[in-house]
Scaffold this motif. Sequence first.
Motif, PDB file in Angstrom:
ATOM      1  N   ASN A  96     -13.386 -51.438 -46.777  1.00  0.00           N
ATOM      2  CA  ASN A  96     -12.883 -52.067 -45.794  1.00  0.00           C
ATOM      3  C   ASN A  96     -11.970 -51.242 -44.748  1.00  0.00           C
ATOM      4  OD1 ASN A  96     -10.765 -51.890 -47.285  1.00  0.00           O
ATOM      5  ND2 ASN A  96     -10.381 -53.989 -47.334  1.00  0.00           N
ATOM      6  N   GLY A  97     -12.071 -50.020 -45.234  1.00  0.00           N
ATOM      7  CA  GLY A  97     -11.359 -49.005 -44.030  1.00  0.00           C
ATOM      8  C   GLY A  97      -9.941 -49.030 -44.579  1.00  0.00           C
ATOM      9  N   GLY A  98      -9.567 -49.340 -45.543  1.00  0.00           N
ATOM     10  CA  GLY A  98      -8.092 -49.054 -46.013  1.00  0.00           C
ATOM     11  C   GLY A  98      -8.135 -47.821 -46.535  1.00  0.00           C
ATOM     12  N   PHE A  99      -6.969 -47.347 -47.249  1.00  0.00           N
ATOM     13  CA  PHE A  99      -6.813 -46.172 -47.825  1.00  0.00           C
ATOM     14  C   PHE A  99      -5.905 -46.271 -48.989  1.00  0.00           C
ATOM     15  CE2 PHE A  99      -4.611 -41.998 -48.710  1.00  0.00           C
ATOM     16  CZ  PHE A  99      -5.611 -41.263 -48.603  1.00  0.00           C
ATOM     17  N   VAL A 100      -6.420 -45.688 -50.308  1.00  0.00           N
ATOM     18  CA  VAL A 100      -5.764 -45.665 -51.529  1.00  0.00           C
ATOM     19  C   VAL A 100      -4.889 -44.306 -51.798  1.00  0.00           C
ATOM     20  CG1 VAL A 100      -5.761 -45.890 -53.829  1.00  0.00           C
ATOM     21  CG2 VAL A 100      -7.207 -47.175 -52.466  1.00  0.00           C
ATOM     22  N   LYS A 101      -3.732 -44.186 -51.516  1.00  0.00           N
ATOM     23  CA  LYS A 101      -3.009 -43.000 -51.745  1.00  0.00           C
ATOM     24  C   LYS A 101      -3.155 -42.364 -52.972  1.00  0.00           C
ATOM     25  CE  LYS A 101       1.656 -40.848 -51.180  1.00  0.00           C
ATOM     26  NZ  LYS A 101       3.191 -41.145 -51.208  1.00  0.00           N
ATOM     27  N   GLY A 102      -3.530 -41.091 -52.975  1.00  0.00           N
ATOM     28  CA  GLY A 102      -3.393 -40.361 -54.347  1.00  0.00           C
ATOM     29  C   GLY A 102      -2.499 -39.958 -55.369  1.00  0.00           C
TER      30      GLY A 102
END
Length: 126
Positions: A96-102
């Motif tokens: 959905n265009g979000g970002f999961v931080k590594g």
Amino acid sequence: MKINFEHSGNFNRFETFLTKAVRIKPITRMILNKYGQKGVEALKNATPKDSGLTADSWYYEIEETKSGSEIVWKNSNVQNGFIVAILLQYGHVTKNGGFVKGTDYINPAIEGIFQRMADEAWKEVT
């Protein structure tokens, strides 16, 4: 045509060198296998766990290079063409265009292995 070869002395030093050179490779492989497995254990323990599949997918290979041998740690958990371990390390975009931080879990896990290898190598040369 006749070729004559004469020498004085013996080949003791050369034979000693060859004997040691032959022994080094199996010893090197044994040491690399030891630390390869330790690295797999460290990576498995450090990998963030949801299902545990990524943590259980670590393995290593010993690769020969022009300058010697090296350990390469790899992870076989691939989803949609992406290595999940790398997505966990560096982060990723969601559907959905979000970002999961590594999460930097690989470097701290392997750092201790590198240090132990360096310490063992230093003991051998001193």
